[in-house]
Design a protein around this motif. Structure first.
Motif, mmCIF file in Angstrom:
data_model
loop_
_atom_site.group_PDB
_atom_site.id
_atom_site.type_symbol
_atom_site.label_atom_id
_atom_site.label_comp_id
_atom_site.label_asym_id
_atom_site.label_seq_id
_atom_site.Cartn_x
_atom_site.Cartn_y
_atom_site.Cartn_z
ATOM 1 N N PHE A 189 -4.262 -24.961 18.269
ATOM 2 C CA PHE A 189 -5.183 -24.206 17.413
ATOM 3 C C PHE A 189 -5.417 -24.907 16.074
ATOM 4 C CE2 PHE A 189 -4.015 -20.876 20.437
ATOM 5 C CZ PHE A 189 -5.274 -20.358 20.718
ATOM 6 N N LEU A 190 -4.428 -25.663 15.600
ATOM 7 C CA LEU A 190 -4.636 -26.443 14.378
ATOM 8 C C LEU A 190 -5.720 -27.494 14.612
ATOM 9 C CD1 LEU A 190 -3.504 -26.772 11.479
ATOM 10 C CD2 LEU A 190 -1.953 -28.511 12.388
ATOM 11 N N ALA A 191 -5.703 -28.094 15.789
ATOM 12 C CA ALA A 191 -6.714 -29.102 16.117
ATOM 13 C C ALA A 191 -8.095 -28.481 16.323
ATOM 14 C CB ALA A 191 -6.299 -29.870 17.374
ATOM 15 N N ARG A 192 -8.148 -27.173 16.681
ATOM 16 C CA ARG A 192 -9.433 -26.498 16.888
ATOM 17 C C ARG A 192 -10.158 -26.213 15.584
ATOM 18 N NH1 ARG A 192 -12.731 -26.038 20.419
ATOM 19 N NH2 ARG A 192 -12.877 -23.836 20.976
ATOM 20 N N LEU A 193 -9.436 -26.236 14.489
ATOM 21 C CA LEU A 193 -10.069 -25.958 13.194
ATOM 22 C C LEU A 193 -11.132 -27.017 12.872
ATOM 23 C CD1 LEU A 193 -6.913 -24.870 11.220
ATOM 24 C CD2 LEU A 193 -8.915 -23.450 11.643
ATOM 25 N N PRO A 194 -12.173 -26.637 12.130
ATOM 26 C CA PRO A 194 -13.305 -27.551 11.866
ATOM 27 C C PRO A 194 -12.975 -28.590 10.793
ATOM 28 C CG PRO A 194 -13.686 -25.460 10.762
ATOM 29 C CD PRO A 194 -12.421 -25.285 11.552
ATOM 30 N N TRP A 195 -12.076 -29.498 11.112
ATOM 31 C CA TRP A 195 -11.597 -30.462 10.127
ATOM 32 C C TRP A 195 -12.711 -31.329 9.552
ATOM 33 C CZ3 TRP A 195 -7.089 -29.989 7.958
ATOM 34 C CH2 TRP A 195 -6.071 -29.308 8.637
ATOM 35 N N GLU A 196 -13.717 -31.618 10.337
ATOM 36 C CA GLU A 196 -14.769 -32.518 9.874
ATOM 37 C C GLU A 196 -15.933 -31.786 9.209
ATOM 38 O OE1 GLU A 196 -14.543 -36.356 12.661
ATOM 39 O OE2 GLU A 196 -15.010 -34.535 13.788
ATOM 40 N N GLU A 197 -15.797 -30.457 9.083
ATOM 41 C CA GLU A 197 -16.790 -29.666 8.361
ATOM 42 C C GLU A 197 -16.195 -29.274 7.017
ATOM 43 O OE1 GLU A 197 -19.847 -29.078 9.289
ATOM 44 O OE2 GLU A 197 -19.651 -30.047 11.241
ATOM 45 N N GLU B 61 -19.072 -16.039 17.128
ATOM 46 C CA GLU B 61 -19.210 -17.472 17.344
ATOM 47 C C GLU B 61 -19.667 -18.266 16.130
ATOM 48 O OE1 GLU B 61 -20.552 -20.150 21.188
ATOM 49 O OE2 GLU B 61 -22.022 -18.881 20.225
ATOM 50 N N THR B 62 -19.879 -17.651 14.987
ATOM 51 C CA THR B 62 -20.208 -18.460 13.819
ATOM 52 C C THR B 62 -18.999 -19.325 13.464
ATOM 53 O OG1 THR B 62 -19.468 -16.738 12.301
ATOM 54 C CG2 THR B 62 -21.804 -16.737 12.892
ATOM 55 N N PRO B 63 -19.223 -20.519 12.958
ATOM 56 C CA PRO B 63 -18.094 -21.403 12.613
ATOM 57 C C PRO B 63 -17.087 -20.741 11.682
ATOM 58 C CG PRO B 63 -20.150 -22.633 12.560
ATOM 59 C CD PRO B 63 -20.520 -21.191 12.752
ATOM 60 N N GLU B 64 -17.581 -19.928 10.737
ATOM 61 C CA GLU B 64 -16.669 -19.268 9.805
ATOM 62 C C GLU B 64 -15.748 -18.282 10.521
ATOM 63 O OE1 GLU B 64 -20.366 -20.485 7.635
ATOM 64 O OE2 GLU B 64 -19.947 -19.425 9.501
ATOM 65 N N LYS B 65 -16.332 -17.491 11.446
ATOM 66 C CA LYS B 65 -15.519 -16.501 12.179
ATOM 67 C C LYS B 65 -14.496 -17.207 13.075
ATOM 68 C CE LYS B 65 -17.666 -12.758 10.721
ATOM 69 N NZ LYS B 65 -18.795 -12.178 11.429
ATOM 70 N N LEU B 66 -14.943 -18.243 13.768
ATOM 71 C CA LEU B 66 -14.023 -18.961 14.656
ATOM 72 C C LEU B 66 -12.894 -19.616 13.864
ATOM 73 C CD1 LEU B 66 -16.505 -20.603 17.184
ATOM 74 C CD2 LEU B 66 -14.909 -18.732 17.625
ATOM 75 N N ALA B 67 -13.240 -20.203 12.726
ATOM 76 C CA ALA B 67 -12.202 -20.832 11.907
ATOM 77 C C ALA B 67 -11.153 -19.809 11.485
ATOM 78 C CB ALA B 67 -12.840 -21.493 10.678
ATOM 79 N N ALA B 68 -11.606 -18.589 11.138
ATOM 80 C CA ALA B 68 -10.664 -17.539 10.733
ATOM 81 C C ALA B 68 -9.737 -17.153 11.886
ATOM 82 C CB ALA B 68 -11.438 -16.318 10.239
ATOM 83 N N VAL B 69 -10.296 -17.046 13.094
ATOM 84 C CA VAL B 69 -9.476 -16.706 14.260
ATOM 85 C C VAL B 69 -8.455 -17.804 14.525
ATOM 86 C CG1 VAL B 69 -9.490 -16.317 16.753
ATOM 87 C CG2 VAL B 69 -11.254 -15.262 15.315
ATOM 88 N N TRP B 70 -8.907 -19.047 14.571
ATOM 89 C CA TRP B 70 -8.002 -20.152 14.876
ATOM 90 C C TRP B 70 -6.911 -20.300 13.814
ATOM 91 C CZ3 TRP B 70 -12.979 -23.298 15.979
ATOM 92 C CH2 TRP B 70 -13.400 -23.052 17.291
ATOM 93 N N ALA B 71 -7.276 -20.085 12.548
ATOM 94 C CA ALA B 71 -6.273 -20.183 11.479
ATOM 95 C C ALA B 71 -5.237 -19.069 11.628
ATOM 96 C CB ALA B 71 -6.957 -20.101 10.116
ATOM 97 N N ASN B 72 -5.696 -17.869 11.985
ATOM 98 C CA ASN B 72 -4.775 -16.739 12.165
ATOM 99 C C ASN B 72 -3.796 -17.005 13.308
ATOM 100 O OD1 ASN B 72 -3.595 -14.248 11.848
ATOM 101 N ND2 ASN B 72 -5.427 -13.063 12.336
ATOM 102 N N VAL B 73 -4.319 -17.519 14.426
ATOM 103 C CA VAL B 73 -3.442 -17.810 15.567
ATOM 104 C C VAL B 73 -2.476 -18.947 15.215
ATOM 105 C CG1 VAL B 73 -3.333 -18.467 17.991
ATOM 106 C CG2 VAL B 73 -5.199 -17.007 17.190
#
Length: 670
Positions: free
Chosen positions: A361-369, A333-345
């Motif tokens: 999944f593109l929208a799930r990425l942390p665009w504002e971080e 659940e760390t933002p870095e791990k989640l971003a990696a999963v969402w980018a992969n999908v």
């Protein structure tokens, strides 16, 4: 006074790491009523000499391939309310959290505690695994160690305290000289332990880890499967989830992705893993199918992951009971791990031409971080090249007004002179940073007039932020481009050139790991550069008296730090170190470098000089006081001795003799 903490240390023949370990324990010995017991399992007398500088309580132990026996020898001698045990190849980064645990009385509410063991996988320290190791416990009659290797502390049930404090441990890194690893010692001991106690699950887990560290995936798989046979007869065993995940990771390492996928599906179908194990397996399935060229399957598992994650996030109490060895909530659940999963999908959805899931999944990425999304900018550019307008149009659909998306909108104008246009017209600070960074990289294609016109368009404060942002994204290997830019604008914009030079020097200080005189010289040049920048803007009288407080913090930092360097050059190291310490709060970005400078100054200074100008008379008085304390202890006047020691400690915090005397007095008073 009670002894709150016994620190028990196994010392073999490692002299270098032992001294570092003992030095890291000094704050505990200084602040907490504690004793240090060194169980000496080696033969090197120099090791004994090093240990004797910190404690008189050295327990000789003839090594017989049994860690528990050695640990129990130290435990037998303990008098503290709590026990902390450590190895001679580990050392604490910081013990303040543990000190507070005891000094605040919080320790009374717990029966055990875990701190983090940071196991490094390479000598550079860039790769490591963190593990909350059970290394502290209340000392009760039943407390003891079991197991000849990877010994287990057997203690009464009760609540455990989890610390963020960690020890560094390089023990599993391959020795570059001998080519050996700890696994060559541990594996035979574990095999003997398994033969002696074939139902002891922990040994199977440990030997699986050892073979993984060694890279022997066949043996790792074999023992992991043996462990899975045993765990099936145990209800609710957390180890089951660990073994499930580890088996699949081992199969992936063996490059048998199809078998790993089949077994993962079987585990999910037949064994009902806990939520944490399931999420980790879902992530693995995404990676497996992405690697096998089955993007539709990867997306399917991505959707499953997302559904379970949202369910778990609604019930956060699930996380608390699902730590699986080194696996925890942070592995998912760390933002870095989640971003990696969402980018992969997202990547797989693009390959599968699944526009709906690309959008999701593109929208799930942390665009504002910004710090999280920036590493993916180059990936997005690759996708634009590969999928063309289809992906570019999806980016433009996203409802965010962030830097990268603004950049895409600017580029969508199809302006062939984008870089020159940005230098001339860009108003967004981020775009200005991008333009300046590219101008540094391609200086031969950009005229001095273009650069000068760009700098003239923004005020000095904006330039400071722009230059910092541009260099923040410039690889350090290309720092020469920034130096060349500073030279290029020296005549037309000297202040801006000074600021750019200052940033280049600051990055060099943080990146080049300088030592000794080289570090001090580099600091002095940096401080002078900062002062020159501000002296060119302020009247001379601003640098005197009370008006100094009106200067920017980084300027005051440079002035004070340069004074500290001057004191050190004059031989007043203690005063220089004190001034240096005061500067840290003024300019945090260089706090690490300043702390390292202080450490190097302290390590090169004899102990008597660190006591803020101690006179010969004071030094002689200290010797007399220590002799008097020794006499009190010899006469069993332990309380009187402790009273004197408590007065001496603040005056001579680096005097190891006083720490040893304190331990003697504490033990005698029990």
């Amino acid at each position: 006074m009670n002894i709150q903490l016994t620190i028990s240390l196994l010392a073999s023949n490692r002299t270098g790491s032992l001294e570092r370990c003992l030095d890291s324990l000094r704050p505990l010995l200084l602040k907490v009523p504690s004793e240090l017991i060194v169980v000496f399992t080696g033969t090197d007398e120099h090791v004994r000499e090093i240990a004797a500088r910190y404690t008189d309580h050295i327990v000789p132990f003839t090594w017989r391939d049994d860690f528990s026996a050695a640990r129990n020898a130290g435990l037998k001698e303990a008098k503290g309310e709590w026990l902390l045990y450590i190895d001679d190849d580990e050392w604490f980064e910081d013990t303040e959290e543990i000190c507070t645990f005891f000094l605040s009385g919080e320790y009374r509410r717990y029966s055990s505690a875990r701190y983090v063991q940071r196991n490094y996988l390479n000598w550079s320290g860039t790769e490591y695994m963190d593990y909350h190791a059970l290394r502290m416990a209340r000392r009760t009659s039943g407390l003891h160690f079991e197991g000849p290797i990877h010994e287990e502390l057997i203690l009464a049930p009760g609540e455990a305290r989890y610390f963020e404090s960690y020890v560094h441990h390089y023990g599993y890194v391959k020795d570059l000289k001998t080519g050996t690893m700890k696994t060559s010692r541990n594996i035979p001991l574990l095999l003997e332990a398994i033969e002696a106690a074939p139902a002891r699950l922990k040994n199977y887990i440990q030997i699986t880890r050892e073979y993984c560290i060694e890279g022997n995936w066949d043996e790792a798989e074999r023992w992991c499967r043996e462990g899975r046979k045993i765990v099936k007869g145990m209800r609710g065993a957390q180890a089951e989830g660990w073994l499930q995940v580890y088996l699949l990771r081992i199969l992936c390492k063996k490059a048998d992705k199809a078998q790993a996928a089949r077994e993962a599906e079987a585990i999910l179908r037949d064994e009902s893993p806990c939520e944490l194990a399931s999420l980790l397996i879902y992530i693995l399935m995404i990676e497996l199918y992405a690697g096998m060229g089955s993007p539709k399957e990867a997306v399917r598992w991505g959707v499953k992951f997302e559904g379970l994650l949202r369910a778990v996030q609604k019930k956060p109490e699930w996380w608390a009971r699902q730590e699986l060895g080194e696996f925890s909530r942070s592995d998912v659940e760390t933002p870095e791990k989640l971003a990696a999963v969402w980018a992969n999908v997202t990547a797989c959805a693009l390959k599968a031409q699944d526009s709906e899931n690309v959008r999701y999944f593109l929208a799930r990425l942390p665009w504002e971080e910004k710090n999280l999304i920036q590493p993916y900018y180059s990936v997005f550019d690759e996708w634009k090249q590969k999928y063309g307008a289809k992906f570019s149009d999806l980016l433009l659909e996203l409802p965010y007004d962030t830097d990268y998306l603004l950049l895409q909108k600017a580029r969508a104008g199809k302006d062939r002179g984008f870089l020159k246009r940005c230098l001339q017209e860009a108003g967004s600070p981020y775009l200005q940073q991008q333009a300046l960074r590219e101008a540094m990289r391609f200086q031969e294609e950009i005229s001095s007039e273009d650069i000068s016109a760009f700098i003239s368009r923004i005020d000095l404060k904006a330039w400071e932020a722009c230059a910092e942002g541009a260099l923040a994204g410039l690889p350090y290997a290309e720092i020469g481009a920034a130096r060349a830019m500073a030279e290029k604008i020296q005549q037309s914009h000297p202040l801006q050139a000074l600021w750019l030079e200052r940033i280049v020097r600051e990055r060099a200080l943080s990146r080049e790991y300088l030592n000794g005189k080289a570090l001090m010289d580099a600091l002095n040049e940096y401080f002078q550069c900062v002062q020159d920048y501000y002296r060119a803007q302020y009247r001379d009288d601003m640098f005197e008296g009370e008006r100094l407080s009106l200067l920017p913090k980084d300027c005051r930092f440079a002035l004070m730090a340069q004074d500290a360097l001057a004191k050190i050059d004059e031989g007043a190291s203690a005063e220089g170190a004190r001034l240096f310490t005061e500067t840290i709060s003024l300019y945090p970005p260089l706090a690490g470098v300043v702390r390292e400078a202080i450490r190097q100054v302290a390590s090169s200074t004899d102990a008597p000089d660190t006591n803020a100008g101690a006179s010969d008379e004071f030094a002689q008085l200290a010797v007399q006081m220590k002799e008097a304390v020794q006499g009190m202890i010899a006469n069993r006047q332990h309380k009187e001795a402790l009273a004197v020691i408590e007065q001496l400690l603040p005056l001579l915090p680096n005097d190891l003799d006083i720490l040893k005397l304190r331990q003697k007095a504490l033990r005698g008073s029990v």
